[in-house]
Design an enzyme around this catalytic site. Sequence first.
Site, PDB file in Angstrom:
ATOM      1  N   ASP A 183       0.830  -1.204   0.000  1.00  0.00           N
ATOM      2  CA  ASP A 183       0.000   0.000   0.000  1.00  0.00           C
ATOM      3  C   ASP A 183       0.868   1.259   0.000  1.00  0.00           C
ATOM      4  OD1 ASP A 183      -2.281   1.558   0.145  1.00  0.00           O
ATOM      5  OD2 ASP A 183      -2.573   1.272   2.292  1.00  0.00           O
ATOM      6  N   ARG A 228      -9.651  10.614 -11.777  1.00  0.00           N
ATOM      7  CA  ARG A 228      -9.077  10.575 -10.415  1.00  0.00           C
ATOM      8  C   ARG A 228      -8.569   9.189 -10.055  1.00  0.00           C
ATOM      9  NH1 ARG A 228     -13.661  11.641  -6.843  1.00  0.00           N
ATOM     10  NH2 ARG A 228     -12.095  11.590  -5.209  1.00  0.00           N
ATOM     11  N   LYS A 229      -8.787   8.218 -10.901  1.00  0.00           N
ATOM     12  CA  LYS A 229      -8.426   6.834 -10.558  1.00  0.00           C
ATOM     13  C   LYS A 229      -7.011   6.505 -11.033  1.00  0.00           C
ATOM     14  CE  LYS A 229     -12.211   5.483 -12.548  1.00  0.00           C
ATOM     15  NZ  LYS A 229     -13.331   4.698 -13.100  1.00  0.00           N
TER      16      LYS A 229
HETATM   17  C1  3IX Z   1       3.418   5.313   4.289  1.00  0.00           C
HETATM   18  C2  3IX Z   1       3.662   6.484   3.457  1.00  0.00           C
HETATM   19  C3  3IX Z   1       4.820   6.378   2.519  1.00  0.00           C
HETATM   20  C4  3IX Z   1       4.564   7.208   1.281  1.00  0.00           C
HETATM   21  C5  3IX Z   1       5.800   7.870   0.773  1.00  0.00           C
HETATM   22  C6  3IX Z   1       5.487   8.790  -0.327  1.00  0.00           C
HETATM   23  C7  3IX Z   1       5.159  10.058  -0.189  1.00  0.00           C
HETATM   24  C8  3IX Z   1       4.980  10.646   1.113  1.00  0.00           C
HETATM   25  C9  3IX Z   1       3.837  11.560   1.118  1.00  0.00           C
HETATM   26  C10 3IX Z   1       2.752  11.447   1.901  1.00  0.00           C
HETATM   27  C11 3IX Z   1       2.447  10.273   2.693  1.00  0.00           C
HETATM   28  C12 3IX Z   1       0.975   9.970   2.567  1.00  0.00           C
HETATM   29  C13 3IX Z   1       0.367   8.962   1.832  1.00  0.00           C
HETATM   30  C14 3IX Z   1       1.023   7.878   1.093  1.00  0.00           C
HETATM   31  C15 3IX Z   1       0.079   7.136   0.272  1.00  0.00           C
HETATM   32  C16 3IX Z   1      -0.544   5.984   0.569  1.00  0.00           C
HETATM   33  C17 3IX Z   1      -0.198   5.124   1.665  1.00  0.00           C
HETATM   34  C18 3IX Z   1      -1.353   4.893   2.636  1.00  0.00           C
HETATM   35  C19 3IX Z   1      -2.714   4.982   1.993  1.00  0.00           C
HETATM   36  C20 3IX Z   1      -3.837   4.769   2.933  1.00  0.00           C
HETATM   37  O1  3IX Z   1      -3.724   4.066   3.885  1.00  0.00           O
HETATM   38  S1  3IX Z   1      -5.293   5.567   2.607  1.00  0.00           S
HETATM   39  C21 3IX Z   1      -6.361   5.010   3.911  1.00  0.00           C
HETATM   40  C22 3IX Z   1      -7.247   3.863   3.510  1.00  0.00           C
HETATM   41  N1  3IX Z   1      -8.230   4.292   2.562  1.00  0.00           N
HETATM   42  C23 3IX Z   1      -9.340   4.933   2.906  1.00  0.00           C
HETATM   43  O2  3IX Z   1      -9.573   5.182   4.057  1.00  0.00           O
HETATM   44  C24 3IX Z   1     -10.267   5.336   1.783  1.00  0.00           C
HETATM   45  C25 3IX Z   1     -11.720   5.282   2.229  1.00  0.00           C
HETATM   46  N2  3IX Z   1     -12.571   5.550   1.077  1.00  0.00           N
HETATM   47  C26 3IX Z   1     -12.827   6.813   0.687  1.00  0.00           C
HETATM   48  O3  3IX Z   1     -12.475   7.779   1.362  1.00  0.00           O
HETATM   49  C27 3IX Z   1     -13.558   6.989  -0.594  1.00  0.00           C
HETATM   50  O4  3IX Z   1     -14.316   5.863  -0.915  1.00  0.00           O
HETATM   51  C28 3IX Z   1     -12.614   7.293  -1.776  1.00  0.00           C
HETATM   52  C29 3IX Z   1     -11.809   8.583  -1.446  1.00  0.00           C
HETATM   53  C30 3IX Z   1     -11.641   6.136  -2.045  1.00  0.00           C
HETATM   54  C31 3IX Z   1     -13.441   7.546  -3.024  1.00  0.00           C
HETATM   55  O5  3IX Z   1     -14.506   8.405  -2.685  1.00  0.00           O
HETATM   56  P1  3IX Z   1     -14.841   9.712  -3.505  1.00  0.00           P
HETATM   57  O6  3IX Z   1     -16.183  10.185  -3.048  1.00  0.00           O
HETATM   58  O7  3IX Z   1     -13.727  10.669  -3.472  1.00  0.00           O
HETATM   59  O8  3IX Z   1     -14.944   9.209  -4.990  1.00  0.00           O
HETATM   60  P2  3IX Z   1     -16.039   8.237  -5.657  1.00  0.00           P
HETATM   61  O9  3IX Z   1     -16.687   7.323  -4.698  1.00  0.00           O
HETATM   62  O10 3IX Z   1     -16.929   9.085  -6.501  1.00  0.00           O
HETATM   63  O11 3IX Z   1     -15.107   7.340  -6.623  1.00  0.00           O
HETATM   64  C32 3IX Z   1     -14.352   7.949  -7.654  1.00  0.00           C
HETATM   65  C33 3IX Z   1     -14.196   6.929  -8.738  1.00  0.00           C
HETATM   66  O12 3IX Z   1     -13.470   5.821  -8.206  1.00  0.00           O
HETATM   67  C34 3IX Z   1     -14.253   4.614  -8.268  1.00  0.00           C
HETATM   68  N3  3IX Z   1     -14.041   3.824  -7.060  1.00  0.00           N
HETATM   69  C35 3IX Z   1     -14.030   4.271  -5.790  1.00  0.00           C
HETATM   70  N4  3IX Z   1     -13.773   3.280  -4.940  1.00  0.00           N
HETATM   71  C36 3IX Z   1     -13.617   2.179  -5.694  1.00  0.00           C
HETATM   72  C37 3IX Z   1     -13.332   0.844  -5.393  1.00  0.00           C
HETATM   73  N5  3IX Z   1     -13.152   0.429  -4.134  1.00  0.00           N
HETATM   74  N6  3IX Z   1     -13.231  -0.031  -6.393  1.00  0.00           N
HETATM   75  C38 3IX Z   1     -13.390   0.363  -7.687  1.00  0.00           C
HETATM   76  N7  3IX Z   1     -13.662   1.647  -8.037  1.00  0.00           N
HETATM   77  C39 3IX Z   1     -13.792   2.526  -7.054  1.00  0.00           C
HETATM   78  C40 3IX Z   1     -15.694   5.105  -8.378  1.00  0.00           C
HETATM   79  O13 3IX Z   1     -16.507   4.151  -8.991  1.00  0.00           O
HETATM   80  C41 3IX Z   1     -15.518   6.357  -9.214  1.00  0.00           C
HETATM   81  O14 3IX Z   1     -15.340   5.962 -10.561  1.00  0.00           O
HETATM   82  P3  3IX Z   1     -15.977   6.808 -11.736  1.00  0.00           P
HETATM   83  O15 3IX Z   1     -15.404   8.208 -11.667  1.00  0.00           O
HETATM   84  O16 3IX Z   1     -15.576   6.097 -12.993  1.00  0.00           O
HETATM   85  O17 3IX Z   1     -17.455   6.800 -11.508  1.00  0.00           O
END
Ligand code: 3IX
Length: 258
Positions: A183, A228-229
Amino acid sequence: MYVGVTWGTRAPAKSTSDRLSAGGNDRHTSAAMLSICARHTRGGIYLCNYLTTQRAGGPAPCHVSTSQPSLSKGHRDYSLPNASWSQNLQDLYNKYQELTKNGDWKRLPSYNTSVHHREGDPMDGERENRLFTRNLDKDGVGLEYCMFYNKAEKRMVCIFQPGPYLEGPPGFLHGGCTATMIDSTAGGGAVCTVGPVFTANLNIDYRNPILLGSTAIADSTVEKVDGRKVYTRCTVRGHDDKVVYAEATGLFIKSSNL
Ligand SMILES: CCCCC/C=C\C/C=C\C/C=C\C/C=C\CCCC(=O)SCCNC(=O)CCNC(=O)[C@H](O)C(C)(C)COP(=O)(O)OP(=O)(O)OC[C@H]1O[C@@H](n2cnc3c(N)ncnc32)[C@H](O)[C@@H]1OP(=O)(O)O
């Protein structure tokens, strides 16, 4: 405002660790060791234990140092080598550091809070929140890792060494921790490619167990960006590419809330 990762600008220009890594196999020269001891003695008690897993047949070395960096004294770049790193991890670090020299690859600095990765965020002050992957104070007992990003290939590589506090099956890494590294690596690659993201979906096939104390590589590529995906693919292999530990796909959604 979040603008992405900082490319090492806050890391010390030439730390002891960098000097060590530059020296490759010279890392255990007496001068270097004295320098490390001095540094760790300032931050706590220096001790380097040599632990082995209890599993018969294949103990992997795991070095644990008890230096305890304080969050408030902060700004430590945790992606730099420390005394708990195995030679395999150090060798991989040296290899990717070499690849950064022509600018194709960048090493990502790593702090123990999320916000310290954001440009413009203050780098000092007390913070209670810890980054999940950097929440243990002792070097070597949890995750030791360093990420490198290749912009042209939209590829993020994370070299890592799981420590003894991450056990799942006896002697082996917990699968949730493997998932965390996938992740983080794929998510980090997505962040570097499009900006802040949330993980929406992660699918993992676990192929082989990862021995605690061993060195592995998570290698992730952004395959497609559709609005956004962000679609990613990630493979976790052993340090010498001989074993595949896990294969995964991840869907990340670009977010304006982060
Ligand atoms: C450890 C860090 C190291 C990183 C080092 C790099 C850089 C350092 C910088 C910063 C560090 C920070 C982060 C690093 C990155 C990642 C590591 C950790 C990541 C996590 O630990 S993160 C926590 C777990 N995560 C959640 O807690 C998400 C809970 N969830 C939600 O918050 C919403 O669910 C959300 C936002 C996902 C979407 O919500 P939303 O309202 O914004 O968008 P919406 O629902 O409209 O979806 C838009 C389009 O995506 C499609 N879509 C959505 N979900 C789908 C699914 N599951 N399967 C298939 N398609 C899907 C829809 O179908 C639509 O598709 P379409 O546009 O075609 O209709």
